[in-house]
Design an enzyme around this catalytic site. Structure first.
Site, PDB file in Angstrom:
ATOM      1  N   ASP A  64       0.838  -1.206   0.000  1.00  0.00           N
ATOM      2  CA  ASP A  64       0.000   0.000   0.000  1.00  0.00           C
ATOM      3  C   ASP A  64       0.873   1.257   0.000  1.00  0.00           C
ATOM      4  O   ASP A  64       0.367   2.382  -0.066  1.00  0.00           O
ATOM      5  CB  ASP A  64      -1.020   0.001   1.149  1.00  0.00           C
ATOM      6  CG  ASP A  64      -0.366  -0.081   2.512  1.00  0.00           C
ATOM      7  OD1 ASP A  64       0.879  -0.174   2.586  1.00  0.00           O
ATOM      8  OD2 ASP A  64      -1.104  -0.053   3.520  1.00  0.00           O
ATOM      9  N   SER A  65       2.218   1.062   0.006  1.00  0.00           N
ATOM     10  CA  SER A  65       3.134   2.185  -0.217  1.00  0.00           C
ATOM     11  C   SER A  65       2.922   2.756  -1.616  1.00  0.00           C
ATOM     12  O   SER A  65       3.432   3.839  -1.925  1.00  0.00           O
ATOM     13  CB  SER A  65       4.592   1.747  -0.018  1.00  0.00           C
ATOM     14  OG  SER A  65       4.862   0.566  -0.746  1.00  0.00           O
ATOM     15  N   ASP A  68      -1.050  -6.082  -0.213  1.00  0.00           N
ATOM     16  CA  ASP A  68      -1.531  -5.460   1.031  1.00  0.00           C
ATOM     17  C   ASP A  68      -3.041  -5.259   1.004  1.00  0.00           C
ATOM     18  O   ASP A  68      -3.578  -4.733   0.016  1.00  0.00           O
ATOM     19  CB  ASP A  68      -0.886  -4.073   1.193  1.00  0.00           C
ATOM     20  CG  ASP A  68       0.370  -4.110   2.035  1.00  0.00           C
ATOM     21  OD1 ASP A  68       0.516  -5.033   2.864  1.00  0.00           O
ATOM     22  OD2 ASP A  68       1.201  -3.207   1.861  1.00  0.00           O
ATOM     23  N   LYS A  99      -1.402  -9.435   2.765  1.00  0.00           N
ATOM     24  CA  LYS A  99      -0.708  -8.988   3.984  1.00  0.00           C
ATOM     25  C   LYS A  99      -1.610  -8.014   4.734  1.00  0.00           C
ATOM     26  O   LYS A  99      -2.266  -7.173   4.100  1.00  0.00           O
ATOM     27  CB  LYS A  99       0.628  -8.321   3.624  1.00  0.00           C
ATOM     28  CG  LYS A  99       1.360  -7.722   4.831  1.00  0.00           C
ATOM     29  CD  LYS A  99       2.825  -7.440   4.550  1.00  0.00           C
ATOM     30  CE  LYS A  99       3.105  -6.131   3.861  1.00  0.00           C
ATOM     31  NZ  LYS A  99       2.651  -4.911   4.567  1.00  0.00           N
ATOM     32  N   GLU A 146      -1.779  -5.492   8.422  1.00  0.00           N
ATOM     33  CA  GLU A 146      -1.005  -4.885   9.505  1.00  0.00           C
ATOM     34  C   GLU A 146      -1.713  -5.103  10.837  1.00  0.00           C
ATOM     35  O   GLU A 146      -2.901  -4.786  10.966  1.00  0.00           O
ATOM     36  CB  GLU A 146      -0.855  -3.377   9.265  1.00  0.00           C
ATOM     37  CG  GLU A 146      -0.011  -3.047   8.054  1.00  0.00           C
ATOM     38  CD  GLU A 146       0.205  -1.548   7.864  1.00  0.00           C
ATOM     39  OE1 GLU A 146      -0.213  -0.751   8.733  1.00  0.00           O
ATOM     40  OE2 GLU A 146       0.808  -1.179   6.838  1.00  0.00           O
ATOM     41  N   GLU A 199       8.740  -4.228  10.725  1.00  0.00           N
ATOM     42  CA  GLU A 199       9.196  -2.938  10.201  1.00  0.00           C
ATOM     43  C   GLU A 199       9.733  -2.057  11.326  1.00  0.00           C
ATOM     44  O   GLU A 199       9.063  -1.841  12.345  1.00  0.00           O
ATOM     45  CB  GLU A 199       8.023  -2.236   9.474  1.00  0.00           C
ATOM     46  CG  GLU A 199       8.438  -0.905   8.872  1.00  0.00           C
ATOM     47  CD  GLU A 199       7.461  -0.349   7.854  1.00  0.00           C
ATOM     48  OE1 GLU A 199       6.489  -1.048   7.478  1.00  0.00           O
ATOM     49  OE2 GLU A 199       7.662   0.809   7.431  1.00  0.00           O
TER      50      GLU A 199
END
Ligand code: KIV
Length: 272
Positions: A52-53, A91, A121, A123, A190
């Site tokens: 999602d970056s 993501d 993925k 978070e 991270e």
């Protein structure tokens, strides 16, 4: 064909588990489009993260929060079209899984069905355990993400190193163990202290992929545009630049512009 390509034809979650067992490090990079995904796949990267970056790198947003599920599926579909060997993980964007486990499952299914990705993925730890379990029950492989979780940036208030304090470090270890227990195939850590990351990598059997988490984990991930030197501004300590693409592109574009203006391009051989 590279050595890595000969050894593993198609990288799967099982391949990654075997790599950890053998002590072979896992190389992961982000990609958001067909062209770059094809290049890094052929170069032998093991895992491609449609992160999602993309919200920052592709769309220019300040945070990862604005990117939508539809936009992630668009990026993932473009990447999948190019990839023949790497495992492609996508993501789940902010807002597509936090409300409840039903929504989380629906979002994960959309990604898998519409893009052809191999895994998702998410978070977070204990607070999203039920959602992770539900996605796993549907047969969708899940990669966890702990430590600095950029979707929570407004809760943290800063992008600085996480889990320096004992309480947060203990919670992170517990979360990592929980993610392994419920069936995640890997975890991204991270921006946490290297010693803590090493401890986590030793206390679980699934591969730990670090970004700003030191070298004593099972693999590394970087944002492709960062390691290629696309931006001059973003310079965290953990980033190694392998190219100065910003400089190269600037030089190429300025040469092209000047060639066009002084009637040097196209020349007689570059026309029909
Ligand atoms: O979105 C992303 O690029 C990521 C990596 C930083 C791990 O989640």
């Amino acid at each position: 064909m590279s050595k890595a390509k000969k050894e593993y034809s198609r990288i799967t979650t099982k391949t990654l588990a075997e790599m950890k067992a053998k002590g072979e490090k896992i190389a992961m990079l982000t990609a958001y489009d067909f062209s770059l995904a094809g290049i890094i796949d052929k170069a032998g990267i093991d895992v491609i993260l449609v992160g999602d970056s993309a919200s920052n790198v592709m769309a220019g947003h300040e945070t990862t929060l604005p990117i939508t599920l539809d936009q992630m599926i668009y990026h993932a579909t473009s990447v999948i079209r190019a990839v023949e060997r790497a495992l492609v993980v996508v993501d789940l964007p902010f807002g597509s899984y936090q409300a409840d486990s039903k929504e989380a499952l629906r979002s994960a299914i959309r990604i898998m069905k519409e893009s052809g990705a191999h895994a998702v993925k998410l978070e977070g730890g204990s607070q999203i355990q039920v959602s992770i379990e539900r996605i796993l029950q549907a047969g969708i492989p899940v990669m966890g993400h702990l430590g600095l979780t950029p979707q929570s940036i407004y809760k943290f208030g800063t992008y600085s190193v996480r889990a320096r304090e004992e309480k947060e470090a203990q919670q992170l270890i517990e979360d990592a163990k929980m993610l392994e227990k419920v069936g995640c195939f890997s975890i991204v850590l991270e921006k946490i202290p290297a010693q803590l990351a090493e401890q986590v990598a030793k206390s679980v059997n699934i591969p730990i992929i670090g970004i700003g988490a030191g070298g004593k984990v099972d693999g590394q991930v970087l944002v492709l545009h960062d390691m290629l030197g696309m931006s001059k501004e973003f310079s965290p300590r953990f980033l190694r630049r392998y190219l100065d693409l910003n400089e190269s592109i600037t030089e190429a574009v300025s040469s092209y512009t000047s060639d066009v203006k002084r009637l040097d391009f196209p020349n007689s051989k570059e026309q029909y």
